[in-house]
Design a protein around this motif. Structure first.
Motif, short mmCIF file in Angstrom:
data_model
loop_
_atom_site.label_atom_id
_atom_site.label_comp_id
_atom_site.label_asym_id
_atom_site.label_seq_id
_atom_site.Cartn_x
_atom_site.Cartn_y
_atom_site.Cartn_z
N LYS A 99 0.82 -1.23 0.00
CA LYS A 99 0.00 0.00 0.00
C LYS A 99 0.85 1.27 0.00
O LYS A 99 0.64 2.15 -0.85
CB LYS A 99 -0.97 -0.03 1.19
CG LYS A 99 -2.07 -1.08 1.04
CD LYS A 99 -2.94 -1.17 2.29
CE LYS A 99 -3.96 -2.30 2.16
NZ LYS A 99 -4.75 -2.47 3.42
N PRO A 100 1.83 1.42 0.91
CA PRO A 100 2.67 2.62 0.85
C PRO A 100 3.51 2.69 -0.42
O PRO A 100 3.78 3.77 -0.95
CB PRO A 100 3.57 2.50 2.09
CG PRO A 100 2.89 1.53 2.99
CD PRO A 100 2.16 0.58 2.09
N ALA A 101 3.92 1.51 -0.94
CA ALA A 101 4.72 1.48 -2.17
C ALA A 101 3.91 1.96 -3.37
O ALA A 101 4.44 2.62 -4.27
CB ALA A 101 5.25 0.07 -2.39
N LEU A 102 2.64 1.61 -3.41
CA LEU A 102 1.75 2.11 -4.45
C LEU A 102 1.56 3.63 -4.34
O LEU A 102 1.69 4.37 -5.31
CB LEU A 102 0.39 1.43 -4.35
CG LEU A 102 0.17 0.12 -5.11
CD1 LEU A 102 -1.10 -0.56 -4.64
CD2 LEU A 102 0.11 0.39 -6.61
N LYS A 103 1.30 4.06 -3.12
CA LYS A 103 1.03 5.48 -2.88
C LYS A 103 2.22 6.35 -3.26
O LYS A 103 2.07 7.44 -3.82
CB LYS A 103 0.66 5.69 -1.41
CG LYS A 103 0.20 7.10 -1.07
CD LYS A 103 -0.20 7.20 0.40
CE LYS A 103 -0.66 8.61 0.75
NZ LYS A 103 -0.99 8.72 2.20
N ALA A 104 3.42 5.87 -2.98
CA ALA A 104 4.63 6.66 -3.25
C ALA A 104 4.79 6.95 -4.74
O ALA A 104 5.17 8.06 -5.13
CB ALA A 104 5.87 5.91 -2.74
N VAL A 105 4.47 5.98 -5.58
CA VAL A 105 4.58 6.19 -7.03
C VAL A 105 3.39 7.01 -7.53
O VAL A 105 3.53 7.88 -8.39
CB VAL A 105 4.69 4.85 -7.77
CG1 VAL A 105 4.70 5.05 -9.28
CG2 VAL A 105 5.97 4.11 -7.34
N GLU A 106 2.22 6.75 -6.98
CA GLU A 106 1.04 7.53 -7.37
C GLU A 106 1.23 9.01 -7.07
O GLU A 106 0.78 9.87 -7.82
CB GLU A 106 -0.19 7.01 -6.63
CG GLU A 106 -0.68 5.65 -7.13
CD GLU A 106 -1.72 5.01 -6.21
OE1 GLU A 106 -2.36 4.05 -6.65
OE2 GLU A 106 -1.87 5.47 -5.06
N LYS A 117 6.60 10.46 -5.63
CA LYS A 117 7.83 10.45 -4.83
C LYS A 117 8.92 9.62 -5.52
O LYS A 117 10.10 9.89 -5.37
CB LYS A 117 7.54 9.90 -3.43
CG LYS A 117 6.65 10.81 -2.60
CD LYS A 117 6.33 10.19 -1.23
CE LYS A 117 5.43 11.11 -0.44
NZ LYS A 117 5.02 10.51 0.86
N THR A 118 8.49 8.59 -6.22
CA THR A 118 9.37 7.84 -7.11
C THR A 118 8.72 7.85 -8.49
O THR A 118 7.52 7.58 -8.60
CB THR A 118 9.56 6.39 -6.64
OG1 THR A 118 10.28 6.39 -5.40
CG2 THR A 118 10.34 5.57 -7.66
N VAL A 119 9.50 8.17 -9.51
CA VAL A 119 8.95 8.20 -10.87
C VAL A 119 9.67 7.17 -11.74
O VAL A 119 10.86 6.90 -11.55
CB VAL A 119 9.09 9.61 -11.50
CG1 VAL A 119 8.27 10.62 -10.74
CG2 VAL A 119 10.55 10.04 -11.58
N PHE A 120 8.92 6.59 -12.66
CA PHE A 120 9.48 5.64 -13.61
C PHE A 120 9.79 6.35 -14.92
O PHE A 120 9.08 7.26 -15.34
CB PHE A 120 8.50 4.50 -13.88
CG PHE A 120 8.49 3.42 -12.84
CD1 PHE A 120 9.06 2.18 -13.10
CD2 PHE A 120 7.92 3.63 -11.60
CE1 PHE A 120 9.06 1.18 -12.16
CE2 PHE A 120 7.91 2.64 -10.64
CZ PHE A 120 8.49 1.40 -10.92
#
Length: 883
Positions: A368-375, A378-381
C-alpha cells in the motif's frame, strides 16, 4: 612524448583502469561539501559472467556517475554481488556430482564450507569483468548479500516483520521444483505452450447418469474433492449440491457451483483438486473443501493414494490412471491440444503446485505505501508507461512465499520447540530466552532448515549496504538514492520489493527515479539465446574493438522505451569514431596546439575561432540537459556530431590555412584548438573513458587524471555577426556537395557557381569566405548577383538554394544531362515500385497478424528507406530544372 599512430585498447585499458583504482577517485566521500549522488548497482549473481544485458545496464550507470563526478557531485556508486541461492547451490552440486558426492551425505556444514570456498575462488569473475568494461563504482565499499552486516540486516527485518504479524507461516500451494527440491516463485516459472492431451472421463452421479469432466492432469485425480460447474449452466445447475462418485475410489465428490467454471471450455465441468492447482485452491477456500496432497517432493504419488499407485512417478501414474478408467468403462476420449505447462526457470523441469507449510510475507499490506509513493510522484518511472506494470502487480499482489528448501542462503531465524512451537529471534540465544519464558524451563530447540528467498535480502540492498539498522553517516548522506537503472523483468522481483521494504523500515522511498532499460536484441530484433546461436559476447567485443567502442555503441542505441538492435557493425563504427578523435588529437599535436591555462575564450578575434567556441561552450549544458532526461542516445549523438562533424570535418579543415603562416592568427588558433579538445575530452569521458584519459595525459601531462577533473565550459559568448558566417559556409558547401553527388559530378571536376538574389549580407559573407568555398566545394570561380535568375541564365545549369539565395551550377559539358535525367527517372520508377510493394504487404492484415515482429520492423525500415530515396531522386530531378 608524442601520440602513437593509433590507440591500442588491449595494451592501454588494463593500465588505465589500474591507475583509476589506485587513485581512489572512485570512492565516495571525497567532496564532503558537494551534493551527494547515489546509484545502487543491481548486484549481479556471484555465479554470473558478463553478458550484453550486464554490459548495457552497467555502461549506462557508469556514464551517469562519471558525468556527475565531472559536475562536482559527491558520487556513490555502490557495488556488490548477490549470493544467488538456487544458482550457486546448483553450481556447487554439479561439481559434487562429478566427484560422485551428494550434499546430503556431506552434511549441511561441510557443504556450506564448500560453497564459501567456491565463492572465494570463482565468485569475483563478474567484478573483474566489470572492470574490463570500465565500470567505476566505489570498490572499497563492495558488499555481498551474505556478508555479516547484510546478514544481520536480514535477520532484523525478518524478526521485526514477524513480530508485526507481517511474516507468518501458512499451508498454501507453492510452485515446487521436484528436481531442485525447493519452492520457486511465480516469477521463476516459465509457462511454455506444449502439445499435450486433454483427457475426458465420467463421474457417476448419485441417482443420475454421469457428469463428464476434462483434465490435463489425471494423475492428480486422487486429490479430487469436488466437481465445479457454472451456477448458470443449464446443463448442470440442477446437480449443484448433489454428490458424484469417484470412478476409481468411489469416494463421494460434491458438485459445486462456481464462477471459475467456464461453460464454453471443454465440457463446462471441471474436477477440483485444491491440493494441486492454484485455481482449485481458491475454489476450495470459497466452498470450504478439504485439501489432499497426493504427491511427494519428487513428484511421485504418496501414501494418500491407493497402494497400487504409491511411489509411481507422476507421468507413469497418469498412464496407469487412464488405463484403469478405460478398464472400468469411465474413460470417454483423449484430444490433442496446446497445453500451457509451467517449467522451472532454473532446472527446466515441469513444476508442481504443491501443498506445504511455508513462510510468507503479507505483501498486500506492505504494498500500500509502495503504491502510494509512485502515485504521488515520490518515485517516478522512466519511461513513465512502466508505472502501469508496477501498479498492475502491486494492486493484485499475493502473499510472498519467502522460504526455500535450500542450504545456501540466509537461514530462517526461527526455532521449533516441543510440539512445533515457533520462536523467532536474532539468534538462537534470543529464541531460547523466549522459549524458556514460554515453557518455564530451558528446552531443546531446532532451527528451521529452510533459507530465505534470494530476493528477500536483495530487497534491503539500498539501505542495508549503507549500514542499516545502524544509523550510519552513510545512510544519512546517501539515502534515498537518486536513480535505479534496471530491467523491466524485475520490476516486481526487485523494484517493488525494495520499495516495500525501504518505505517500511526507513520511512522513505529507496530511489527517486527508476530508469527501465531496454532489452538488447540481435541486429534482426530477435531476442538473444544460445539455441538461436545469436548471442553476442561483450568480452569478445572488448577484446576486438575496445571497451570504449562497446560502451559508446550501447549508449548511442539507448533510446527510451525501445529495445536495442545490436550488431558488430555498430561497434566498428564506434571504434572508427574513437580513431577519428585520436587522429584529430594527433593533427593538433603535430600543429603545435598546446593547452594554455590562461586562455580566455572571450578574447579571441578570429571569426572561425569565435564560431567553434560558441558551439563548444554550450555543448556541456546541452549534454547535461539530455542526460538529466536519461536520453543517453541523444547525449551520444550530440557528442558524435559535434566531434566528428563540427570539430573534425569542419573546424580542423578550416584551421589548416591558419597553421601555414606564423603570426597571431596561428597562435590564437593553436590555443583555441587545444581548449576545444580539452572540453571534448571532459564531456566525452563518461562515454569513452579509456581513450579520453589517454589523450588527456598528452594534452595535460602535469594535471593528473581526467577522471578526477571537475567542470566544463558553460559560457554564453557574445561575438559579432562574422562568427556566424561559418555556419553559412557549411550550409553552402554541404548543399553544393549534395548536388554534385546526386548529379554524379566527377570528384575531380571544378565547376563554376553563380548566386542570385543575394542580399548585402550574402555579398559580405562571400567576400570574406570565398577561398574556403572554392577549395572545399571544388569550385572554379564564384559570381554573386543581387538580381533574380532569368530563364535564359538557367539553361544548362542545376538549381538549388540556401536560405533565400538561388545557387546555379552550370554542368553542361561536365556531365551528360540527358543520360543523368534518364538514370534518375529509372531509379525513381524502381523506388516507387519498391514503396508500393511494401505498402501492399503491410496493409495485408493477415500478413501483419502472422508475421513475427522483427519481420514487421524490417518491412517498416525498408518502407522508410524507399520513401527517403524517392524524396532524394525527386529533389535531384528538380535540381535539373530546365536542362
Amino acid at each position: 612524448m608524442t601520440l602513437d599512430k593509433t590507440f591500442s585498447p588491449t595494451a592501454l585499458e588494463p593500465n588505465l583502469y589500474a591507475a583509476w583504482e589506485a587513485s581512489g577517485l572512485m570512492a565516495a566521500g571525497q567532496r564532503s561539501d558537494a551534493q551527494p549522488y547515489t546509484i545502487m548497482m543491481p548486484p549481479p549473481n556471484v555465479t554470473g559472467s558478463l553478458h550484453m544485458g550486464h554490459a548495457f545496464i552497467y555502461t549506462l550507470q557508469d556514464i551517469l556517475v562519471r558525468l556527475r563526478r565531472l559536475q562536482g557531485r559527491d558520487v556513490l556508486w555502490q557495488p556488490g554481488t548477490d549470493h544467488a541461492g538456487i544458482a550457486t547451490q546448483m553450481v556447487v552440486e554439479r561439481q559434487l556430482d562429478q566427484e560422485q558426492v551428494s550434499r546430503r551425505t556431506m552434511g549441511r556444514e561441510k557443504f556450506l564450507e564448500r560453497v564459501w570456498q567456491w565463492k572465494e575462488e570463482s565468485g569475483a569473475t563478474i567484478t573483474r569483468q566489470l572492470r574490463r568494461l570500465g565500470a567505476s563504482p566505489d570498490w572499497s565499499r563492495e558488499r555481498f548479500t551474505m556478508d555479516e552486516g547484510l546478514s544481520a540486516a536480514v535477520r532484523k527485518v525478518f524478526v521485526q516483520l514477524h513480530r508485526e504479524g507481517l511474516i507468518y507461516r501458512d499451508k498454501r500451494l507453492i510452485n515446487w521444483d521436484p528436481k531442485l527440491q525447493t519452492a520457486v516463485s511465480d516469477l521463476e516459472v516459465d509457462t511454455l505452450e506444449k502439445e499435450g492431451s486433454v483427457y475426458y472421463y465420467r463421474f457417476p452421479v448419485e441417482g443420475q447418469e454421469s457428469i463428464t469432466i476434462a483434465t490435463t492432469r489425471p494423475e492428480t485425480t486422487f486429490g479430487d474433492v469436488a466437481i465445479a460447474v457454472h451456477p448458470e449452466d443449464e446443463r448442470y445447475k440442477h446437480l449443484i449440491g448433489q454428490y458424484a462418485r469417484h470412478p476409481l475410489t468411489e469416494a463421494r465428490i460434491l458438485i459445486v457451483g462456481d464462477m471459475h467454471a467456464d461453460p464454453e471450455k471443454f465440457t463446462g465441468a471441471v474436477k477440483v483438486t485444491p491440493g494441486h492447482d492454484f485455481n482449485d485452491f481458491e475454489i476450495g477456500r470459497r466452498h470450504n473443501l478439504p485439501l489432499i496432497n497426493v504427491l511427494d517432493g519428487h513428484a511421485c504419488l504418496n501414501e494418500n493414494v491407493p497402494v497400487a499407485y504409491q511411489g509411481l512417478d507422476r507421468f507413469v501414474a497418469r498412464k496407469k490412471v487412464i488405463e484403469e478408467l478405460q478398464t472400468k468403462g469411465f474413460f470417454d476420449r483423449e484430444e490433442t491440444a496446446l497445453i500451457p505447462t509451467p517449467h522451472s526457470e532454473r532446472s527446466g523441469v515441469i513444476v508442481e503446485p504443491w501443498l506445504m507449510d511455508q513462510w510468507y510475507v503479507d505483501a498486500a499490506t506492505l504494498a500500500k505505501p509502495a503504491l502510494k509513493a509512485v502515485e504521488e510522484g515520490k518515485t517516478v518511472f522512466f519511461p513513465k508507461f512502466w508505472e502501469n506494470t508496477y501498479f498492475e502487480w502491486l494492486r493484485n499482489i499475493q502473499p510472498w512465499c519467502i522460504s526455500r528448501q535450500l542450504w545456501w542462503g540466509h537461514r530462517i531465524p526461527a526455532w521449533y520447540g516441543p510440539e512445533g512451537k515457533i520462536f523467532v529471534g536474532m539468534n538462537e540465544e534470543e529464541a531460547q530466552q523466549e522459549a524458556t519464558l514460554y515453557y518455564g524451563k530451558p528446552v531443546e530447540l531446532v532451527q528451521d532448515e529452510d533459507v530465505l528467498d534470494t530476493w528477500f535480502s536483495s530487497a534491503l540492498w539500498p539501505f542495508s549496504t549503507l549500514g542499516w539498522p545502524d544509523q550510519t553517516p552513510e545512510l544519512e548522506r546517501y539515502y534515498p538514492t537518486d536513480v535505479l537503472i534496471t530491467g523491466h523483468d524485475i520490476i516486481f522481483f526487485w523494484v517493488a520489493r525494495m520499495m516495500m521494504m525501504g518505505l517500511h523500515f526507513t520511512g522513505e522511498v529507496p530511489f527517486r527515479t527508476v530508469y527501465i532499460n531496454a532489452l538488447v536484441r540481435d541486429e534482426k530484433g530477435q531476442k538473444m539465446s544460445k539455441t538461436k546461436g545469436n548471442v553476442i559476447d561483450p568480452l569478445g567485443l572488448i577484446d576486438d574493438y575496445g571497451a570504449d567502442a562497446v560502451r559508446f555503441t550501447l549508449a548511442s542505441l539507448a533510446s527510451p522505451g525501445r529495445d536495442i538492435k545490436f550488431s558488430k557493425t555498430q561497434v566498428e563504427s564506434a571504434r572508427n569514431f574513437g580513431t577519428k578523435l585520436w587522429n584529430a588529437a594527433r593533427f593538433a599535436e603535430m600543429n603545435g596546439c598546446r593547452f594554455d591555462p590562461t586562455f580566455d575564450p572571450k578574447t579571441v578575434q578570429l571569426p572561425l575561432n569565435q564560431w567553434i567556441l560558441g558551439h563548444v561552450t554550450t555543448l556541456g549544458a546541452d549534454l547535461i540537459n539530455v542526460m538529466d532526461g536519461y536520453r543517453f542516445n541523444e547525449g551520444a549523438h550530440l557528442l558524435y556530431h559535434f566531434i566528428w562533424g563540427t570539430f573534425c570535418d569542419w573546424y580542423l579543415e578550416f584551421c589548416k590555412p591558419k597553421f601555414v603562416e606564423e603570426g597571431p592568427e596561428k597562435a590564437e588558433t593553436q590555443t583555441t584548438v587545444a581548449f576545444v579538445l580539452d572540453q571534448i575530452l571532459r564531456l566525452l569521458h563518461p562515454f569513452m573513458p579509456f581513450i579520453t584519459e589517454t589523450l588527456w595525459a598528452h594534452l595535460h601531462p602535469d594535471k593528473g587524471l581526467l577522471m578526477g577533473t571537475e567542470g566544463f565550459a558553460d559560457l554564453q559568448l557574445t561575438f559579432g555577426p562574422e562568427s556566424h558566417d561559418i555556419d553559412w559556409v557549411i550550409h553552402m558547401i554541404t548543399e553544393i556537395r549534395s548536388v554534385r553527388a546526386e548529379m554524379n559530378v566527377p570528384a575531380g571536376a571544378f565547376v563554376p557557381l553563380s548566386l542570385y538574389e543575394a542580399s548585402p549580407e550574402v555579398h559580405r559573407q562571400m567576400r570574406v569566405n570565398e577561398d574556403l568555398l572554392l577549395k572545399l566545394a571544388r569550385l572554379s570561380h564564384i559570381k554573386v548577383f543581387s538580381e533574380p535568375l532569368s530563364p535564359e541564365e538557367a539553361k544548362g545549369a542545376v538549381q538549388t538554394s540556401v536560405g533565400g539565395t538561388t545557387l546555379l551550377l552550370p554542368l553542361t559539358g561536365t556531365i551528360d544531362i540527358h543520360a543523368e535525367r534518364t538514370r534518375l527517372e529509372k531509379e525513381l520508377v524502381k523506388a516507387f515500385a519498391e514503396r508500393s510493394g511494401i505498402e501492399k504487404k503491410l496493409s495485408n492484415q493477415e500478413f501483419v497478424a502472422r508475421a513475427p515482429q522483427d519481420i514487421i520492423d524490417v518491412q517498416n525500415e525498408r518502407l522508410e528507406a524507399a520513401r527517403l530515396l524517392i524524396q532524394k531522386l525527386e529533389r535531384a530531378l528538380g535540381c535539373l530544372g530546365g536542362l
